[in-house]
Design a protein around this motif. Structure first.
Motif, PDB file in Angstrom:
ATOM      1  N   TYR A  43       0.944  -1.169  -0.032  1.00  0.00           N
ATOM      2  CA  TYR A  43      -0.092   0.026  -0.083  1.00  0.00           C
ATOM      3  C   TYR A  43       0.805   1.273  -0.115  1.00  0.00           C
ATOM      4  O   TYR A  43       0.411   2.240  -0.706  1.00  0.00           O
ATOM      5  N   ALA A  44       2.071   1.046   0.732  1.00  0.00           N
ATOM      6  CA  ALA A  44       2.910   2.264   0.643  1.00  0.00           C
ATOM      7  C   ALA A  44       3.525   2.687  -0.640  1.00  0.00           C
ATOM      8  O   ALA A  44       3.567   3.595  -1.154  1.00  0.00           O
ATOM      9  N   SER A  45       3.779   1.376  -1.347  1.00  0.00           N
ATOM     10  CA  SER A  45       4.170   1.646  -2.684  1.00  0.00           C
ATOM     11  C   SER A  45       3.159   2.050  -3.710  1.00  0.00           C
ATOM     12  O   SER A  45       3.342   2.988  -4.640  1.00  0.00           O
ATOM     13  N   ALA A  46       2.147   1.533  -3.474  1.00  0.00           N
ATOM     14  CA  ALA A  46       0.950   2.011  -4.381  1.00  0.00           C
ATOM     15  C   ALA A  46       0.545   3.450  -4.246  1.00  0.00           C
ATOM     16  O   ALA A  46       0.241   4.270  -5.041  1.00  0.00           O
ATOM     17  N   ASP A  47       0.641   3.927  -2.871  1.00  0.00           N
ATOM     18  CA  ASP A  47       0.318   5.173  -2.564  1.00  0.00           C
ATOM     19  C   ASP A  47       1.349   6.241  -3.226  1.00  0.00           C
ATOM     20  O   ASP A  47       0.929   7.232  -3.877  1.00  0.00           O
ATOM     21  N   GLU A  48       2.539   5.772  -3.241  1.00  0.00           N
ATOM     22  CA  GLU A  48       3.475   6.659  -3.969  1.00  0.00           C
ATOM     23  C   GLU A  48       3.289   6.849  -5.307  1.00  0.00           C
ATOM     24  O   GLU A  48       3.501   7.939  -5.950  1.00  0.00           O
ATOM     25  N   LEU A  49       3.006   5.464  -5.839  1.00  0.00           N
ATOM     26  CA  LEU A  49       2.783   5.556  -7.246  1.00  0.00           C
ATOM     27  C   LEU A  49       1.620   6.675  -7.615  1.00  0.00           C
ATOM     28  O   LEU A  49       1.663   7.233  -8.577  1.00  0.00           O
ATOM     29  N   HIS A  50       0.707   6.422  -6.922  1.00  0.00           N
ATOM     30  CA  HIS A  50      -0.497   7.514  -6.778  1.00  0.00           C
ATOM     31  C   HIS A  50      -0.300   9.057  -6.818  1.00  0.00           C
ATOM     32  O   HIS A  50      -0.827   9.843  -7.621  1.00  0.00           O
ATOM     33  N   GLN A  51       0.672   9.181  -5.823  1.00  0.00           N
ATOM     34  CA  GLN A  51       1.100  10.457  -5.927  1.00  0.00           C
ATOM     35  C   GLN A  51       1.762  11.034  -7.078  1.00  0.00           C
ATOM     36  O   GLN A  51       1.885  12.232  -7.380  1.00  0.00           O
ATOM     37  N   LYS A  52       2.443  10.188  -7.628  1.00  0.00           N
ATOM     38  CA  LYS A  52       3.313  10.515  -8.915  1.00  0.00           C
ATOM     39  C   LYS A  52       2.279  11.135 -10.089  1.00  0.00           C
ATOM     40  O   LYS A  52       2.526  11.901 -10.759  1.00  0.00           O
ATOM     41  N   PHE A  53       1.143  10.797 -10.062  1.00  0.00           N
ATOM     42  CA  PHE A  53      -0.011  11.321 -11.062  1.00  0.00           C
ATOM     43  C   PHE A  53      -0.832  12.562 -10.302  1.00  0.00           C
ATOM     44  O   PHE A  53      -1.674  12.659 -10.905  1.00  0.00           O
ATOM     45  N   THR A  54      -0.271  13.093  -9.217  1.00  0.00           N
ATOM     46  CA  THR A  54      -1.061  14.179  -8.557  1.00  0.00           C
ATOM     47  C   THR A  54      -0.140  15.343  -8.771  1.00  0.00           C
ATOM     48  O   THR A  54       1.156  15.268  -8.532  1.00  0.00           O
ATOM     49  N   GLY A  55      -0.535  16.496  -9.036  1.00  0.00           N
ATOM     50  CA  GLY A  55      -0.031  17.585  -9.322  1.00  0.00           C
ATOM     51  C   GLY A  55       0.906  18.057  -8.027  1.00  0.00           C
ATOM     52  O   GLY A  55       0.445  18.113  -6.935  1.00  0.00           O
ATOM     53  N   GLY A  56       2.128  18.305  -8.505  1.00  0.00           N
ATOM     54  CA  GLY A  56       2.931  18.801  -7.410  1.00  0.00           C
ATOM     55  C   GLY A  56       3.622  17.802  -6.500  1.00  0.00           C
ATOM     56  O   GLY A  56       4.276  18.263  -5.636  1.00  0.00           O
ATOM     57  N   ARG A  57       3.311  16.480  -6.794  1.00  0.00           N
ATOM     58  CA  ARG A  57       3.884  15.373  -5.986  1.00  0.00           C
ATOM     59  C   ARG A  57       4.722  14.815  -6.549  1.00  0.00           C
ATOM     60  O   ARG A  57       4.764  14.676  -7.858  1.00  0.00           O
ATOM     61  N   THR A  58       5.722  14.006  -5.887  1.00  0.00           N
ATOM     62  CA  THR A  58       6.592  13.207  -6.535  1.00  0.00           C
ATOM     63  C   THR A  58       6.644  11.714  -5.893  1.00  0.00           C
ATOM     64  O   THR A  58       6.195  11.496  -4.860  1.00  0.00           O
ATOM     65  N   LEU A  59       7.171  10.875  -6.468  1.00  0.00           N
ATOM     66  CA  LEU A  59       7.254   9.304  -6.144  1.00  0.00           C
ATOM     67  C   LEU A  59       8.735   9.245  -5.562  1.00  0.00           C
ATOM     68  O   LEU A  59       9.660   9.483  -6.346  1.00  0.00           O
ATOM     69  N   LEU A  60       8.921   8.835  -4.430  1.00  0.00           N
ATOM     70  CA  LEU A  60      10.105   8.852  -3.630  1.00  0.00           C
ATOM     71  C   LEU A  60      10.212   7.374  -2.870  1.00  0.00           C
ATOM     72  O   LEU A  60       9.232   7.106  -2.282  1.00  0.00           O
ATOM     73  N   TRP A  61      11.288   6.422  -3.439  1.00  0.00           N
ATOM     74  CA  TRP A  61      11.335   5.471  -2.803  1.00  0.00           C
ATOM     75  C   TRP A  61      11.398   5.744  -1.213  1.00  0.00           C
ATOM     76  O   TRP A  61      11.286   4.698  -0.277  1.00  0.00           O
ATOM     77  N   GLN A  62      12.267   6.766  -0.720  1.00  0.00           N
ATOM     78  CA  GLN A  62      12.363   7.116   0.573  1.00  0.00           C
ATOM     79  C   GLN A  62      10.997   7.014   1.587  1.00  0.00           C
ATOM     80  O   GLN A  62      10.873   6.715   2.505  1.00  0.00           O
ATOM     81  N   ASP A  63       9.957   7.705   0.645  1.00  0.00           N
ATOM     82  CA  ASP A  63       8.726   7.755   1.433  1.00  0.00           C
ATOM     83  C   ASP A  63       8.164   6.386   1.624  1.00  0.00           C
ATOM     84  O   ASP A  63       7.319   6.234   2.467  1.00  0.00           O
TER      85      ASP A  63
END
Length: 163
Positions: free
Chosen positions: A118-138
């Motif tokens: 879910y953490a991975s899916a959440d970060e992937l989802h953020q990649k498609f949200t404005g002004g957000r980035t996908l970070l493996w650290q997150d």
């Protein structure tokens, strides 16, 4: 009747919490920004106190010099939010697993894998949200928060069984 209700209460809370995480991930950076409120800390006093702290996160330097005091404080608040939100998610995840599966190894490993997924899916989802980035650290921070929630559940459960 109450026992049957309780059996489905935890899964319902789990789903609601997952939806809350999805909602937060759907917000743009601007919608979540709190640095304007933190602008009151942009004073020489805080620059002096925090000026010596600098580190790399996600390939960028995090410091008062690069983000200002407000941005620097916002960074820590946002990362604490990651940790706390996924702490609760991990706690609820193992609660659901424990409700339906009694094997400790399967419950622990299944819960941790769910948190990681879910953490991975959440970060992937953020990649498609404005002004957000996908970070493996997150993803790692979220997973660590979930692990802490899982361990907290296990500690509470063990203490409850002793009494």
């Amino acid at each position: 009747m109450i026992r049957k209700f309780h059996k489905w209460l935890i899964p319902a809370l789990f789903v609601l919490w997952a939806m809350l995480i999805f909602f937060f991930s759907s917000q743009t950076y601007e919608e979540q920004r709190i640095s304007p409120f933190l602008g009151q800390f942009n004073t020489p006093y805080w620059y002096e106190k925090l000026g010596g702290i600098s580190f790399m996160y996600g390939g960028l330097e995090v410091s008062v010099h690069t983000a200002g005091v407000a941005g620097f404080l916002e960074f820590f608040i946002r990362k604490a939010a990651h940790l706390i939100i996924f702490f609760v998610f991990g706690f609820l995840t193992i609660s659901v697993w424990r409700t339906f599966i009694k094997n400790s190894v399967i419950t622990f490993s299944g819960s941790l894998l769910c948190v990681l997924f879910y953490a991975s899916a959440d970060e992937l989802h953020q990649k498609f949200t404005g002004g957000r980035t996908l970070l493996w650290q997150d993803v790692m921070l979220d997973t660590f928060g979930g692990l802490l929630g899982i361990l907290c559940f296990l500690i509470i459960n063990r203490r409850r069984k002793r009494h």
